[in-house]
Scaffold this motif. Structure first.
Motif, mmCIF file in Angstrom:
data_model
loop_
_atom_site.group_PDB
_atom_site.id
_atom_site.type_symbol
_atom_site.label_atom_id
_atom_site.label_comp_id
_atom_site.label_asym_id
_atom_site.label_seq_id
_atom_site.Cartn_x
_atom_site.Cartn_y
_atom_site.Cartn_z
ATOM 1 N N SER A 188 11.470 -3.728 20.954
ATOM 2 C CA SER A 188 12.279 -2.526 21.129
ATOM 3 C C SER A 188 12.523 -1.811 19.799
ATOM 4 O O SER A 188 11.578 -1.280 19.228
ATOM 5 C CB SER A 188 13.565 -2.859 21.880
ATOM 6 N N MET A 189 13.738 -1.865 19.228
ATOM 7 C CA MET A 189 13.915 -1.237 17.917
ATOM 8 C C MET A 189 12.971 -1.877 16.897
ATOM 9 O O MET A 189 12.413 -1.190 16.027
ATOM 10 C CB MET A 189 15.369 -1.388 17.440
ATOM 11 N N GLY A 200 15.510 -6.532 18.130
ATOM 12 C CA GLY A 200 15.943 -5.281 18.751
ATOM 13 C C GLY A 200 17.388 -4.952 18.397
ATOM 14 O O GLY A 200 18.004 -5.583 17.535
ATOM 15 N N PHE A 201 17.943 -4.019 19.135
ATOM 16 C CA PHE A 201 19.287 -3.475 18.867
ATOM 17 C C PHE A 201 20.206 -3.725 20.047
ATOM 18 O O PHE A 201 19.800 -3.461 21.192
ATOM 19 C CB PHE A 201 19.177 -1.965 18.638
ATOM 20 N N PHE A 256 20.901 -6.534 18.104
ATOM 21 C CA PHE A 256 20.704 -7.984 18.045
ATOM 22 C C PHE A 256 20.509 -8.412 16.600
ATOM 23 O O PHE A 256 20.752 -7.645 15.680
ATOM 24 C CB PHE A 256 19.490 -8.391 18.890
ATOM 25 N N ARG A 276 23.273 8.345 22.380
ATOM 26 C CA ARG A 276 23.436 7.443 21.225
ATOM 27 C C ARG A 276 24.689 7.825 20.435
ATOM 28 O O ARG A 276 25.411 6.959 19.948
ATOM 29 C CB ARG A 276 22.213 7.525 20.307
ATOM 30 N N TYR A 289 9.853 -0.047 16.877
ATOM 31 C CA TYR A 289 9.849 1.210 16.105
ATOM 32 C C TYR A 289 9.590 0.889 14.618
ATOM 33 O O TYR A 289 8.860 1.604 13.934
ATOM 34 C CB TYR A 289 11.178 1.971 16.209
ATOM 35 N N HIS A 323 14.769 -6.373 29.670
ATOM 36 C CA HIS A 323 14.469 -5.836 28.335
ATOM 37 C C HIS A 323 14.174 -6.917 27.286
ATOM 38 O O HIS A 323 13.358 -6.717 26.407
ATOM 39 C CB HIS A 323 15.642 -4.972 27.893
ATOM 40 N N ILE A 356 15.147 -0.145 30.510
ATOM 41 C CA ILE A 356 15.377 0.564 29.236
ATOM 42 C C ILE A 356 14.041 1.060 28.682
ATOM 43 O O ILE A 356 13.904 2.220 28.303
ATOM 44 C CB ILE A 356 16.090 -0.366 28.226
ATOM 45 N N ARG A 357 13.066 0.195 28.640
ATOM 46 C CA ARG A 357 11.704 0.559 28.206
ATOM 47 C C ARG A 357 10.752 0.053 29.287
ATOM 48 O O ARG A 357 10.136 -1.003 29.149
ATOM 49 C CB ARG A 357 11.387 -0.078 26.835
ATOM 50 N N MET A 384 17.840 5.146 14.823
ATOM 51 C CA MET A 384 16.931 5.252 15.988
ATOM 52 C C MET A 384 16.910 6.679 16.517
ATOM 53 O O MET A 384 15.857 7.186 16.911
ATOM 54 C CB MET A 384 17.360 4.278 17.089
HETATM 55 C C1 MLT Z 1 16.639 -2.150 21.566
HETATM 56 O O1 MLT Z 1 16.688 -3.096 22.363
HETATM 57 O O2 MLT Z 1 16.267 -2.315 20.412
HETATM 58 C C2 MLT Z 1 17.082 -0.790 22.018
HETATM 59 O O3 MLT Z 1 17.110 -0.732 23.414
HETATM 60 C C3 MLT Z 1 16.190 0.269 21.462
HETATM 61 C C4 MLT Z 1 16.680 1.655 21.758
HETATM 62 O O4 MLT Z 1 17.881 1.834 21.990
HETATM 63 O O5 MLT Z 1 15.861 2.588 21.742
#
Ligand code: MLT
Length: 289
Positions: A115-116, A49-50, A52, A153, A119, A264, A238-239, A211
């Motif tokens: 998370s990211m 994720g982001f 990270f 963002r 995507y 998260h 967050i999600r 993102m």
């Molecule tokens: C993540 O953990 O990768 C982020 O929360 C993703 C996001 O910011 O959409």
């Protein structure tokens, strides 16, 4: 563009292509991708994720490496992989993963993204469906950002570039982790903080812009026809669980695992529970492995 589809057979991992070792570097699409490559067996690609890096998967690598081959890249802009441009799109990251698998001569893999990383997994499924053996989606969601989220963002990107990552770590830790983890698991807090703080602000900014530019993946979900595990922390703000349920309703061959006492980064907060869920999914007859 469709990925390589030939030679899928039973053995979708092939170790002969490049000399092996835990931390490796390979040039893919003009980017030197740093990645870990451990274990033997069916290949699992772990997408972080982001903001990270590949080390967020350490507990899963330890748990699975006796039976699986774990490929954990630093996605462009993050960890030790630099971003050549000011925007690192989810599609570029997915193509980097495909190029990495090409170089490792792995035709097909289990794709796991948080998370990211989720995507990126959606983009990978879209562009290279035949290369996906099974899917794990943790703490992620399908819809694109709202205008308000894009603005937020942009503000965060400006802050990272002006001040570095320390402030971002301070601001996001209470959202990434449960209050319980923050209070009682200092080693987890330290790990997450250090991952964020060592991110390169320019690279993190590129990923953040990528993102913001990502498309809505909701329409892709009905096309996913591989076994899919959806994981979410019950306390993820967050999600949240609703995002995971959305995925579960639309991905036909999916199962949903809600992890208690996790926010998260459920794989870091509750590694045993996360690993058990992953292990059970991977062993499902006719399922992942
Ligand atoms: C993540 O953990 O990768 C982020 O929360 C993703 C996001 O910011 O959409």
């Amino acid at each position: 563009m469709q990925g390589r589809t030939e030679n899928h057979g039973d053995h979708f991992s092939n170790r002969n292509a490049v000399e092996s070792g835990p931390v490796r570097r390979i040039k893919t699409n003009g980017v030197e991708t740093v990645f870990e490559d451990e274990g033997n067996g069916p290949a699992i690609v772990l997408l972080h994720g982001f903001p990270f890096d590949r080390t967020m998967w350490r507990d899963q690598v330890e748990w699975l490496r006796s039976s699986y081959r774990l490929i954990a890249p630093d996605l462009r802009g993050l960890g030790e992989t630099r971003s050549p441009g000011e925007v690192a799109t989810m599609d570029q990251m997915a193509r980097d993963v495909a190029a990495l698998l090409d170089q490792l001569e792995i035709d097909r893999a289990i794709i796991c993204g948080l998370s990211m990383g989720g995507y990126v997994a959606f983009e990978f499924c879209h562009s290279f469906p035949a290369r996906v053996h099974a899917l794990v989606l943790a703490g992620t969601r399908a819809p694109a950002d709202s205008e308000q989220e894009k603005e937020s963002r942009e503000r965060q990107t400006a802050r990272m570039l002006a001040e570095g990552m320390k402030g971002i770590a301070e601001e996001t830790l209470p959202k990434l982790l449960t209050p319980e983890t923050l209070m009682r698991k200092p080693e987890v807090v330290k790990r997450v903080r250090e991952m964020i703080e060592r991110s390169d602000p320019n690279g993190a900014a590129a990923a953040q812009r990528g993102m913001a530019a990502r498309r809505d993946y909701s329409g892709d979900l009905a096309q996913i026809n591989v076994p899919t595990l959806i994981v979410v922390g019950r306390e993820d703000s967050i999600r949240p669980v609703g995002d995971a349920e959305f995925l579960h309703r639309r991905i036909r061959n999916s199962r949903l695992e809600i992890i208690d006492e996790a926010a998260h980064v459920s794989n870091l907060e509750q590694p045993e529970i996360f690993n058990r869920a992953l292990g059970a999914f991977l062993q499902t007859p006719g399922g992942a492995a």
